[in-house]
Write a protein that holds these residues in place. Structure first.
Motif, PDB file in Angstrom:
ATOM      1  N   GLY A  95      -9.359   0.791  13.458  1.00  0.00           N
ATOM      2  CA  GLY A  95      -9.858   1.716  14.459  1.00  0.00           C
ATOM      3  C   GLY A  95      -9.332   1.413  15.845  1.00  0.00           C
ATOM      4  O   GLY A  95      -9.939   1.808  16.851  1.00  0.00           O
ATOM      5  N   LEU A  96      -8.189   0.712  15.913  1.00  0.00           N
ATOM      6  CA  LEU A  96      -7.612   0.339  17.199  1.00  0.00           C
ATOM      7  C   LEU A  96      -6.341   1.145  17.453  1.00  0.00           C
ATOM      8  O   LEU A  96      -5.774   1.736  16.535  1.00  0.00           O
ATOM      9  N   SER A  97      -5.889   1.141  18.677  1.00  0.00           N
ATOM     10  CA  SER A  97      -4.622   1.791  18.997  1.00  0.00           C
ATOM     11  C   SER A  97      -3.472   1.002  18.378  1.00  0.00           C
ATOM     12  O   SER A  97      -3.573  -0.197  18.147  1.00  0.00           O
ATOM     13  N   ALA A  98      -2.360   1.703  18.113  1.00  0.00           N
ATOM     14  CA  ALA A  98      -1.241   1.105  17.383  1.00  0.00           C
ATOM     15  C   ALA A  98      -0.663  -0.108  18.107  1.00  0.00           C
ATOM     16  O   ALA A  98      -0.086  -0.990  17.482  1.00  0.00           O
ATOM     17  N   ASN A  99      -0.825  -0.164  19.408  1.00  0.00           N
ATOM     18  CA  ASN A  99      -0.260  -1.285  20.166  1.00  0.00           C
ATOM     19  C   ASN A  99      -1.333  -2.298  20.578  1.00  0.00           C
ATOM     20  O   ASN A  99      -1.168  -3.019  21.561  1.00  0.00           O
ATOM     21  N   ALA A 100      -2.398  -2.353  19.804  1.00  0.00           N
ATOM     22  CA  ALA A 100      -3.473  -3.297  20.108  1.00  0.00           C
ATOM     23  C   ALA A 100      -2.945  -4.729  20.097  1.00  0.00           C
ATOM     24  O   ALA A 100      -2.011  -5.036  19.353  1.00  0.00           O
ATOM     25  N   PRO A 101      -3.525  -5.597  20.918  1.00  0.00           N
ATOM     26  CA  PRO A 101      -3.085  -6.998  20.924  1.00  0.00           C
ATOM     27  C   PRO A 101      -3.329  -7.653  19.560  1.00  0.00           C
ATOM     28  O   PRO A 101      -4.322  -7.361  18.898  1.00  0.00           O
ATOM     29  N   HIS A 102      -2.431  -8.522  19.154  1.00  0.00           N
ATOM     30  CA  HIS A 102      -2.527  -9.150  17.831  1.00  0.00           C
ATOM     31  C   HIS A 102      -3.880  -9.788  17.535  1.00  0.00           C
ATOM     32  O   HIS A 102      -4.406  -9.616  16.427  1.00  0.00           O
ATOM     33  N   PRO A 103      -4.469 -10.512  18.465  1.00  0.00           N
ATOM     34  CA  PRO A 103      -5.743 -11.169  18.136  1.00  0.00           C
ATOM     35  C   PRO A 103      -6.874 -10.190  17.811  1.00  0.00           C
ATOM     36  O   PRO A 103      -7.854 -10.573  17.171  1.00  0.00           O
ATOM     37  N   ALA A 104      -6.763  -8.931  18.217  1.00  0.00           N
ATOM     38  CA  ALA A 104      -7.826  -7.961  17.949  1.00  0.00           C
ATOM     39  C   ALA A 104      -7.738  -7.413  16.524  1.00  0.00           C
ATOM     40  O   ALA A 104      -8.661  -6.786  16.036  1.00  0.00           O
ATOM     41  N   ILE A 105      -6.623  -7.646  15.846  1.00  0.00           N
ATOM     42  CA  ILE A 105      -6.358  -6.964  14.573  1.00  0.00           C
ATOM     43  C   ILE A 105      -6.969  -7.676  13.374  1.00  0.00           C
ATOM     44  O   ILE A 105      -7.649  -7.055  12.551  1.00  0.00           O
ATOM     45  N   THR A 127       0.853  -1.195   0.000  1.00  0.00           N
ATOM     46  CA  THR A 127       0.000   0.000   0.000  1.00  0.00           C
ATOM     47  C   THR A 127       0.884   1.239   0.000  1.00  0.00           C
ATOM     48  O   THR A 127       2.074   1.167   0.314  1.00  0.00           O
ATOM     49  N   PRO A 128       0.298   2.404  -0.340  1.00  0.00           N
ATOM     50  CA  PRO A 128       1.051   3.655  -0.260  1.00  0.00           C
ATOM     51  C   PRO A 128       1.591   3.902   1.148  1.00  0.00           C
ATOM     52  O   PRO A 128       2.634   4.534   1.324  1.00  0.00           O
ATOM     53  N   ALA A 129       0.878   3.397   2.136  1.00  0.00           N
ATOM     54  CA  ALA A 129       1.307   3.594   3.522  1.00  0.00           C
ATOM     55  C   ALA A 129       2.322   2.563   3.973  1.00  0.00           C
ATOM     56  O   ALA A 129       2.730   2.571   5.135  1.00  0.00           O
ATOM     57  N   GLY A 130       2.715   1.657   3.065  1.00  0.00           N
ATOM     58  CA  GLY A 130       3.710   0.657   3.427  1.00  0.00           C
ATOM     59  C   GLY A 130       3.198  -0.762   3.232  1.00  0.00           C
ATOM     60  O   GLY A 130       2.064  -0.984   2.799  1.00  0.00           O
ATOM     61  N   ILE A 131       4.047  -1.716   3.580  1.00  0.00           N
ATOM     62  CA  ILE A 131       3.700  -3.127   3.437  1.00  0.00           C
ATOM     63  C   ILE A 131       2.875  -3.575   4.644  1.00  0.00           C
ATOM     64  O   ILE A 131       3.283  -3.393   5.786  1.00  0.00           O
ATOM     65  N   LEU A 132       1.727  -4.172   4.344  1.00  0.00           N
ATOM     66  CA  LEU A 132       0.908  -4.795   5.386  1.00  0.00           C
ATOM     67  C   LEU A 132       0.908  -6.290   5.131  1.00  0.00           C
ATOM     68  O   LEU A 132       0.661  -6.731   4.009  1.00  0.00           O
ATOM     69  N   ALA A 133       1.171  -7.072   6.161  1.00  0.00           N
ATOM     70  CA  ALA A 133       1.239  -8.520   5.942  1.00  0.00           C
ATOM     71  C   ALA A 133       0.867  -9.280   7.201  1.00  0.00           C
ATOM     72  O   ALA A 133       1.046  -8.800   8.321  1.00  0.00           O
ATOM     73  N   GLY A 134       0.342 -10.488   6.987  1.00  0.00           N
ATOM     74  CA  GLY A 134       0.013 -11.357   8.106  1.00  0.00           C
ATOM     75  C   GLY A 134       0.136 -12.810   7.705  1.00  0.00           C
ATOM     76  O   GLY A 134       0.078 -13.151   6.517  1.00  0.00           O
ATOM     77  N   ARG A 135       0.327 -13.650   8.724  1.00  0.00           N
ATOM     78  CA  ARG A 135       0.410 -15.082   8.475  1.00  0.00           C
ATOM     79  C   ARG A 135      -0.960 -15.708   8.641  1.00  0.00           C
ATOM     80  O   ARG A 135      -1.653 -15.451   9.639  1.00  0.00           O
ATOM     81  N   ILE A 136      -1.334 -16.543   7.677  1.00  0.00           N
ATOM     82  CA  ILE A 136      -2.657 -17.161   7.692  1.00  0.00           C
ATOM     83  C   ILE A 136      -2.702 -18.242   8.771  1.00  0.00           C
ATOM     84  O   ILE A 136      -1.910 -19.192   8.728  1.00  0.00           O
ATOM     85  N   VAL A 137      -3.602 -18.096   9.729  1.00  0.00           N
ATOM     86  CA  VAL A 137      -3.700 -19.070  10.815  1.00  0.00           C
ATOM     87  C   VAL A 137      -5.047 -19.797  10.828  1.00  0.00           C
ATOM     88  O   VAL A 137      -5.255 -20.707  11.626  1.00  0.00           O
ATOM     89  N   GLU A 138      -5.969 -19.370   9.932  1.00  0.00           N
ATOM     90  CA  GLU A 138      -7.293 -20.006   9.886  1.00  0.00           C
ATOM     91  C   GLU A 138      -7.872 -19.809   8.494  1.00  0.00           C
ATOM     92  O   GLU A 138      -7.804 -18.707   7.936  1.00  0.00           O
ATOM     93  N   ALA A 139      -8.454 -20.869   7.927  1.00  0.00           N
ATOM     94  CA  ALA A 139      -9.029 -20.787   6.579  1.00  0.00           C
ATOM     95  C   ALA A 139     -10.150 -21.802   6.443  1.00  0.00           C
ATOM     96  O   ALA A 139     -10.166 -22.830   7.138  1.00  0.00           O
ATOM     97  N   GLY A 177      -3.977 -24.027  18.795  1.00  0.00           N
ATOM     98  CA  GLY A 177      -3.521 -23.225  19.923  1.00  0.00           C
ATOM     99  C   GLY A 177      -3.067 -21.825  19.584  1.00  0.00           C
ATOM    100  O   GLY A 177      -2.608 -21.099  20.465  1.00  0.00           O
ATOM    101  N   HIS A 178      -3.203 -21.410  18.319  1.00  0.00           N
ATOM    102  CA  HIS A 178      -2.744 -20.070  17.964  1.00  0.00           C
ATOM    103  C   HIS A 178      -3.728 -19.015  18.464  1.00  0.00           C
ATOM    104  O   HIS A 178      -4.932 -19.127  18.249  1.00  0.00           O
ATOM    105  N   GLY A 179      -3.214 -17.986  19.116  1.00  0.00           N
ATOM    106  CA  GLY A 179      -4.063 -16.986  19.746  1.00  0.00           C
ATOM    107  C   GLY A 179      -4.860 -16.128  18.785  1.00  0.00           C
ATOM    108  O   GLY A 179      -5.808 -15.464  19.204  1.00  0.00           O
ATOM    109  N   CYS A 180      -4.508 -16.113  17.506  1.00  0.00           N
ATOM    110  CA  CYS A 180      -5.204 -15.263  16.538  1.00  0.00           C
ATOM    111  C   CYS A 180      -6.325 -15.981  15.796  1.00  0.00           C
ATOM    112  O   CYS A 180      -6.983 -15.385  14.940  1.00  0.00           O
ATOM    113  N   VAL A 181      -6.553 -17.249  16.098  1.00  0.00           N
ATOM    114  CA  VAL A 181      -7.664 -17.970  15.470  1.00  0.00           C
ATOM    115  C   VAL A 181      -8.982 -17.423  15.996  1.00  0.00           C
ATOM    116  O   VAL A 181      -9.107 -17.152  17.195  1.00  0.00           O
ATOM    117  N   SER A 182      -9.979 -17.231  15.116  1.00  0.00           N
ATOM    118  CA  SER A 182     -11.268 -16.664  15.520  1.00  0.00           C
ATOM    119  C   SER A 182     -12.164 -17.749  16.108  1.00  0.00           C
ATOM    120  O   SER A 182     -11.883 -18.933  15.996  1.00  0.00           O
TER     121      SER A 182
END
Length: 197
Positions: free
Chosen positions: A105-115, A14-26, A179-184
DNA sequence: AGGCCGATCCTCT
DNA sequence: GAGGATCGGCCTA
């Protein structure tokens, strides 16, 4: 394809930089060609203007709007003419994390699972919309939206019923890293895990 | 032309 | 655990 996509990176330039995440649920959704009927799949009743990407060549993004407020993203995983897709349901944020949090709409240091835990949250965090991203080739190095393998090793995968649907809800087509904390979701994954080796 | 409903998320109890 | 927001897409008449 759905379990094999776990651990891969989803990368958005993106113009604002690279955004990336690892897929933990599909989740997998089966096309009308498949022996197992899947009335929950958007492609189940054949091609429409909305789902035409699913009937095109594989590796392309199918982005659709839901509930008037959110977007969800699939990758087309069948050859042209067939229409199976894998829905990305959750990411572990990896790069551009403060911007992803801000997109949500979260603070920059929001916990990973909220993102990016949940398909709507995932698209919001990465800034994905149907207008801009539907149909993009996720395997083209020139594409602003790509799937990448960074060598991350996945040794075990959990299987459950899919989330948020009514039809064909019993099919075991949801996959997640155990056991991954970012799974919904709140369903326990214990006891449904298999080793990939 | 009209109506119904969804591969969701957030808030409140 | 329940309910509202909110609208595009698909079905029916």
């Amino acid at each position: 394809m759905a379990p094999l996509l776990l651990g891969k990176l989803l990368v958005h330039r993106t113009p604002a930089g690279i955004l990336a995440g690892r897929i933990v649920e599909a989740e997998a959704y089966l096309g009308p060609h498949h022996p197992t009927p899947d009335p929950a799949a958007h492609s189940h009743r054949g091609p429409t203007p909305r789902n035409e990407v699913l009937f095109g060549p594989p590796g392309h993004a199918y982005v659709y709007s839901i509930y008037g407020r959110y977007f969800c993203m699939n990758v087309n995983c069948e050859p042209e003419g067939m229409a199976g897709g894998v829905l990305f349901r959750a990411l572990d944020p990896v790069a551009g994390i403060p911007q992803m949090a801000r997109n949500r709409g979260l603070s920059a240091n929001a916990p990973h699972p909220a993102i990016a835990s949940g398909p709507g949250r995932l698209c919001e965090a990465l800034g994905l919309t149907r207008a801009r991203h539907n149909g993009l080739d996720l395997l083209d190095p020139a594409s602003p939206l790509q799937l990448r393998d960074d060598g991350f090793s996945v040794s075990e995968v959990c299987v459950t019923e899919r989330i948020g649907i009514r039809q064909a809800a019993d099919l075991p087509l949801r996959f997640a890293l155990p056991g991954h904390g970012c799974v919904s979701g709140r369903k326990s994954l214990t006891g449904n895990c298999v080793s990939l080796v």
